[in-house]
Design a protein around this motif. Structure first.
Motif, PDB file in Angstrom:
ATOM      1  N   ARG A 141      -1.770   3.903  23.089  1.00 45.28           N
ATOM      2  CA  ARG A 141      -2.592   3.783  21.890  1.00 45.28           C
ATOM      3  C   ARG A 141      -1.715   3.705  20.634  1.00 45.28           C
ATOM      4  NH1 ARG A 141      -8.033   5.883  22.305  1.00 45.28           N
ATOM      5  NH2 ARG A 141      -8.637   6.170  24.473  1.00 45.28           N
ATOM      6  N   ARG A 142      -0.680   4.506  20.615  1.00 47.71           N
ATOM      7  CA  ARG A 142       0.207   4.489  19.442  1.00 47.71           C
ATOM      8  C   ARG A 142       0.952   3.164  19.350  1.00 47.71           C
ATOM      9  NH1 ARG A 142       4.830   9.151  18.210  1.00 47.71           N
ATOM     10  NH2 ARG A 142       5.027   8.767  15.955  1.00 47.71           N
ATOM     11  N   ASN A 143       1.441   2.669  20.486  1.00 52.75           N
ATOM     12  CA  ASN A 143       2.114   1.372  20.497  1.00 52.75           C
ATOM     13  C   ASN A 143       1.197   0.294  19.923  1.00 52.75           C
ATOM     14  OD1 ASN A 143       2.299  -1.322  22.282  1.00 52.75           O
ATOM     15  ND2 ASN A 143       4.372  -0.535  21.983  1.00 52.75           N
ATOM     16  N   HIS A 144      -0.061   0.293  20.349  1.00 54.51           N
ATOM     17  CA  HIS A 144      -1.036  -0.684  19.864  1.00 54.51           C
ATOM     18  C   HIS A 144      -1.171  -0.621  18.347  1.00 54.51           C
ATOM     19  CE1 HIS A 144      -5.071  -2.079  18.728  1.00 54.51           C
ATOM     20  NE2 HIS A 144      -5.029  -2.869  19.793  1.00 54.51           N
ATOM     21  N   ASP A 145      -1.304   0.596  17.819  1.00 55.90           N
ATOM     22  CA  ASP A 145      -1.536   0.730  16.378  1.00 55.90           C
ATOM     23  C   ASP A 145      -0.268   0.522  15.561  1.00 55.90           C
ATOM     24  OD1 ASP A 145      -4.187   1.078  16.828  1.00 55.90           O
ATOM     25  OD2 ASP A 145      -4.275   3.208  16.295  1.00 55.90           O
ATOM     26  N   GLU A 146       0.905   0.831  16.138  1.00 60.12           N
ATOM     27  CA  GLU A 146       2.148   0.503  15.438  1.00 60.12           C
ATOM     28  C   GLU A 146       2.285  -1.008  15.267  1.00 60.12           C
ATOM     29  OE1 GLU A 146       5.879   2.823  15.837  1.00 60.12           O
ATOM     30  OE2 GLU A 146       4.996   3.529  17.726  1.00 60.12           O
ATOM     31  N   ILE A 147       1.880  -1.764  16.273  1.00 62.69           N
ATOM     32  CA  ILE A 147       1.895  -3.228  16.168  1.00 62.69           C
ATOM     33  C   ILE A 147       0.824  -3.695  15.187  1.00 62.69           C
ATOM     34  CG2 ILE A 147       1.492  -5.361  17.455  1.00 62.69           C
ATOM     35  CD1 ILE A 147       2.670  -3.903  19.919  1.00 62.69           C
ATOM     36  N   ARG A 148      -0.334  -3.075  15.260  1.00 62.01           N
ATOM     37  CA  ARG A 148      -1.422  -3.453  14.345  1.00 62.01           C
ATOM     38  C   ARG A 148      -1.019  -3.267  12.883  1.00 62.01           C
ATOM     39  NH1 ARG A 148      -6.917  -0.025  13.126  1.00 62.01           N
ATOM     40  NH2 ARG A 148      -7.196  -0.998  11.076  1.00 62.01           N
ATOM     41  N   PHE A 149      -0.179  -2.285  12.607  1.00 62.54           N
ATOM     42  CA  PHE A 149       0.224  -2.006  11.222  1.00 62.54           C
ATOM     43  C   PHE A 149       0.744  -3.268  10.546  1.00 62.54           C
ATOM     44  CE2 PHE A 149       3.181  -0.647   7.915  1.00 62.54           C
ATOM     45  CZ  PHE A 149       2.462   0.340   7.256  1.00 62.54           C
ATOM     46  N   TRP A 150       1.662  -3.999  11.223  1.00 57.72           N
ATOM     47  CA  TRP A 150       2.191  -5.225  10.617  1.00 57.72           C
ATOM     48  C   TRP A 150       1.129  -6.319  10.558  1.00 57.72           C
ATOM     49  CZ3 TRP A 150       5.480  -3.722   7.651  1.00 57.72           C
ATOM     50  CH2 TRP A 150       6.745  -3.213   7.946  1.00 57.72           C
ATOM     51  N   ALA A 151       0.257  -6.389  11.575  1.00 53.01           N
ATOM     52  CA  ALA A 151      -0.813  -7.386  11.538  1.00 53.01           C
ATOM     53  C   ALA A 151      -1.676  -7.196  10.297  1.00 53.01           C
ATOM     54  CB  ALA A 151      -1.655  -7.296  12.805  1.00 53.01           C
ATOM     55  N   ASP A 152      -1.984  -5.946   9.957  1.00 57.15           N
ATOM     56  CA  ASP A 152      -2.758  -5.667   8.749  1.00 57.15           C
ATOM     57  C   ASP A 152      -1.921  -5.894   7.495  1.00 57.15           C
ATOM     58  OD1 ASP A 152      -4.882  -4.964  10.350  1.00 57.15           O
ATOM     59  OD2 ASP A 152      -4.624  -2.797  10.104  1.00 57.15           O
ATOM     60  N   TYR A 153      -0.647  -5.548   7.561  1.00 51.60           N
ATOM     61  CA  TYR A 153       0.231  -5.625   6.387  1.00 51.60           C
ATOM     62  C   TYR A 153       0.359  -7.045   5.863  1.00 51.60           C
ATOM     63  CZ  TYR A 153       4.354  -4.376   3.544  1.00 51.60           C
ATOM     64  OH  TYR A 153       5.243  -4.138   2.517  1.00 51.60           O
ATOM     65  N   VAL A 154       0.347  -8.029   6.761  1.00 52.00           N
ATOM     66  CA  VAL A 154       0.545  -9.427   6.336  1.00 52.00           C
ATOM     67  C   VAL A 154      -0.768 -10.183   6.187  1.00 52.00           C
ATOM     68  CG1 VAL A 154       2.793  -9.472   7.451  1.00 52.00           C
ATOM     69  CG2 VAL A 154       0.814 -10.382   8.686  1.00 52.00           C
ATOM     70  N   ALA A 155      -1.903  -9.525   6.470  1.00 49.90           N
ATOM     71  CA  ALA A 155      -3.193 -10.230   6.523  1.00 49.90           C
ATOM     72  C   ALA A 155      -3.888 -10.366   5.177  1.00 49.90           C
ATOM     73  CB  ALA A 155      -4.126  -9.528   7.511  1.00 49.90           C
ATOM     74  N   GLY A 156      -3.387  -9.702   4.142  1.00 47.90           N
ATOM     75  CA  GLY A 156      -4.020  -9.783   2.837  1.00 47.90           C
ATOM     76  C   GLY A 156      -4.671  -8.475   2.430  1.00 47.90           C
ATOM     77  N   PRO A 157      -5.051  -8.363   1.155  1.00 44.91           N
ATOM     78  CA  PRO A 157      -5.540  -7.093   0.597  1.00 44.91           C
ATOM     79  C   PRO A 157      -6.732  -6.496   1.324  1.00 44.91           C
ATOM     80  CG  PRO A 157      -5.078  -8.668  -1.156  1.00 44.91           C
ATOM     81  CD  PRO A 157      -4.953  -9.428   0.136  1.00 44.91           C
ATOM     82  N   GLN A 158      -7.628  -7.330   1.827  1.00 40.55           N
ATOM     83  CA  GLN A 158      -8.809  -6.797   2.484  1.00 40.55           C
ATOM     84  C   GLN A 158      -8.451  -5.955   3.701  1.00 40.55           C
ATOM     85  OE1 GLN A 158     -11.667  -9.771   3.605  1.00 40.55           O
ATOM     86  NE2 GLN A 158     -13.036  -8.314   4.621  1.00 40.55           N
ATOM     87  N   HIS A 159      -7.351  -6.296   4.366  1.00 47.59           N
ATOM     88  CA  HIS A 159      -6.949  -5.594   5.583  1.00 47.59           C
ATOM     89  C   HIS A 159      -5.877  -4.527   5.333  1.00 47.59           C
ATOM     90  CE1 HIS A 159      -9.133  -8.421   8.176  1.00 47.59           C
ATOM     91  NE2 HIS A 159      -8.757  -9.350   7.309  1.00 47.59           N
ATOM     92  N   SER A 160      -5.149  -4.647   4.229  1.00 44.69           N
ATOM     93  CA  SER A 160      -3.979  -3.785   4.026  1.00 44.69           C
ATOM     94  C   SER A 160      -4.142  -2.752   2.920  1.00 44.69           C
ATOM     95  CB  SER A 160      -2.755  -4.650   3.706  1.00 44.69           C
ATOM     96  OG  SER A 160      -2.936  -5.356   2.480  1.00 44.69           O
ATOM     97  N   ARG A 161      -5.320  -2.665   2.330  1.00 46.81           N
ATOM     98  CA  ARG A 161      -5.455  -1.761   1.182  1.00 46.81           C
ATOM     99  C   ARG A 161      -5.274  -0.298   1.562  1.00 46.81           C
ATOM    100  NH1 ARG A 161     -10.846  -3.933   1.251  1.00 46.81           N
ATOM    101  NH2 ARG A 161     -10.249  -5.038  -0.646  1.00 46.81           N
ATOM    102  N   TYR A 162      -5.442   0.056   2.816  1.00 49.15           N
ATOM    103  CA  TYR A 162      -5.295   1.459   3.243  1.00 49.15           C
ATOM    104  C   TYR A 162      -3.832   1.891   3.343  1.00 49.15           C
ATOM    105  CZ  TYR A 162      -3.956  -0.130   7.951  1.00 49.15           C
ATOM    106  OH  TYR A 162      -3.306  -0.701   9.015  1.00 49.15           O
ATOM    107  N   ILE A 163      -2.922   0.951   3.353  1.00 50.59           N
ATOM    108  CA  ILE A 163      -1.504   1.236   3.602  1.00 50.59           C
ATOM    109  C   ILE A 163      -0.848   1.847   2.366  1.00 50.59           C
ATOM    110  CG2 ILE A 163       0.731   0.118   4.023  1.00 50.59           C
ATOM    111  CD1 ILE A 163      -0.763  -1.866   5.846  1.00 50.59           C
ATOM    112  N   TYR A 164       0.004   2.825   2.587  1.00 48.39           N
ATOM    113  CA  TYR A 164       0.834   3.385   1.520  1.00 48.39           C
ATOM    114  C   TYR A 164       2.230   3.616   2.082  1.00 48.39           C
ATOM    115  CZ  TYR A 164      -0.390   7.671   4.032  1.00 48.39           C
ATOM    116  OH  TYR A 164      -0.581   8.611   5.020  1.00 48.39           O
ATOM    117  N   ASP A 165       3.247   3.485   1.237  1.00 52.19           N
ATOM    118  CA  ASP A 165       4.622   3.671   1.692  1.00 52.19           C
ATOM    119  C   ASP A 165       5.123   5.059   1.317  1.00 52.19           C
ATOM    120  OD1 ASP A 165       5.507   3.589  -1.006  1.00 52.19           O
ATOM    121  OD2 ASP A 165       5.923   1.443  -0.903  1.00 52.19           O
TER     122      ASP A 165
END
Length: 407
Positions: free
Chosen positions: A241-265
């Motif tokens: 499950r963690r592997n899946h979501d670690e990969i998803r992180f970049w998918a959301d990061y490059v997908a645009g604001p609608q998908h990446s607004r939850y991300i913080y560094d």
């Protein structure tokens, strides 16, 4: 693949290579790198297995210039000649960056030409950092399984980036401390972790880095990571499950604001890449699109992404030969063995897999791609060898992209 023993500050540092187009085994001259012309740039990733079982041991090994495995890693890089290379499984220590550059990369190995990367980036990893919680539910707190990422000491299985082009260190973003629970729709196994553990869990088993590379007046974001293997757990599938979501992180990061607004560094800045920004996703993602143990074809979150270029798949003849010779689990695989990037146990499983990726944005035309996996009759086969491997169970993967001088 990160293996078990048996089997937050940012740091910019100077370090390591030369250059452009090559065959899978031999380097060729660098392309022109001036403003106003098209630039061909080689990006690579290599899980080099430069991890050790004790803190400080890699520093000791890199100090002499005589460690054979480190020499093999350097020669592999020298013969592949990437302009930018991410090395996974490189134990984190400030001195290791310069030691590997000075004593190995800048010294010709096995007849290969030395390489020079004047820029590098390294930062802390979650591996081995104590969580203070019983994350593996064995009734005790402490040890590698209870760290934020599996590791015997802080920084084991870390990573480093070397670049021939300048790194915009002021703009680097790291996501080491991003909490898994803050990803909407996450796959945290709620019946395995208690509420305190769910609140404390970090998404990255190592870290996620956005490292901006300045090439010919343009910025290319190197998105580096090394998700946990989807194994070494139980029915709860916490690592899958963690592997899946670690990969998803970049998918959301490059997908645009609608998908990446939850991300913080780690500095508190929010969101992902802006639409139109160039990027290359790189690393050992421990997920094959067809075979192996990853959850719900996790890597397809990137391979099927509308912003990711996947038409050109890196391949090698050596991977095909290895699959045929080793047999075992490889005989049951669905994926094309030419695309394999790692030589794993074939009996009983998982067999050889495609787990290492260099995935450019669609705005970066791909010129060529390959895997450094020579066949047994190649003079450089000794760099990959057979088990026990002289260098790593992974192979260096490279992709050449073109940066047009306009746009």
């Amino acid at each position: 693949m990160t293996t078990r023993p048996a089997h937050l500050s940012l740091l910019a540092a100077t370090a390591l290579v030369g250059a452009g187009l090559t065959t899978p085994a031999l380097a060729a001259p660098s392309p022109v790198t001036e403003r106003g012309v098209d630039l061909d740039v080689r990006f690579a990733t290599f899980n080099a297995s430069l991890n050790r079982g004790a803190e400080g041991q890699l520093t000791e090994d890199l100090s002499s210039g005589s460690n054979q495995q480190a020499r093999n890693v350097a020669e592999t890089i020298q013969r592949s000649a990437p302009d930018v290379v991410l090395i996974n499984e490189f134990d984190y220590a400030r001195d290791n960056v310069d030691l590997f550059r000075d004593n190995y990369l800048e010294v010709g190995q096995g007849g290969a030409d030395p390489v020079d990367y004047p820029y590098a980036y390294i930062a802390p990893s979650n591996t081995g950092v104590p969580s203070g919680l019983d994350l593996n539910n064995d009734g005790e707190v402490g040890g590698p399984d209870d760290a934020y990422g599996f590791g015997l000491f802080p920084g084991q299985y870390g990573m480093v980036v070397y670049s021939r082009f300048p790194i915009d260190t002021e703009a680097v973003r790291t996501f080491q401390r991003f909490r898994w629970t803050d990803m909407p729709g996450n796959l945290i196994p709620g019946d395995y972790y208690d509420s305190e553990e769910r609140e404390a869990l970090r998404l990255s088993s190592k870290s996620h880095w956005d490292v901006p590379i300045l090439v010919g007046g343009k910025t290319v974001h190197l998105l580096a990571a090394h998700p946990t293997p989807p194994t070494f757990d139980g029915e709860e599938d916490r690592n899958g499950r963690r592997n899946h979501d670690e990969i998803r992180f970049w998918a959301d990061y490059v997908a645009g604001p609608q998908h990446s607004r939850y991300i913080y560094d780690d500095q508190g800045r929010t969101g992902g890449l802006r639409p139109g920004e160039r990027f290359v996703i790189a690393g050992d993602y421990n997920a094959d699109p067809y075979d192996g143990d990853s959850r719900d074809a996790a890597i397809n979150q990137l391979l099927d992404h509308r912003r990711v270029s996947t038409q050109t798949v890196p391949d090698s003849e050596g991977a095909v030969e290895a699959s045929e010779v080793q047999g075992g689990a490889n005989e049951e695989h669905v994926g094309d063995p030419a695309h394999d990037t790692a030589d794993f146990n074939d009996n009983p499983e998982p067999g050889n897999l495609r787990v290492d990726y260099v995935l450019p944005s669609r705005s970066l035309p791909v010129r060529d791609a390959g895997v450094f996996w020579p066949t047994s009759d190649d003079p450089h086969f000794d760099l990959v060898g057979t088990f026990p491997f002289p260098t790593s169970d992974h192979r260096l993967v490279w992709t050449d992209v073109r940066l047009p001088h306009r746009g």
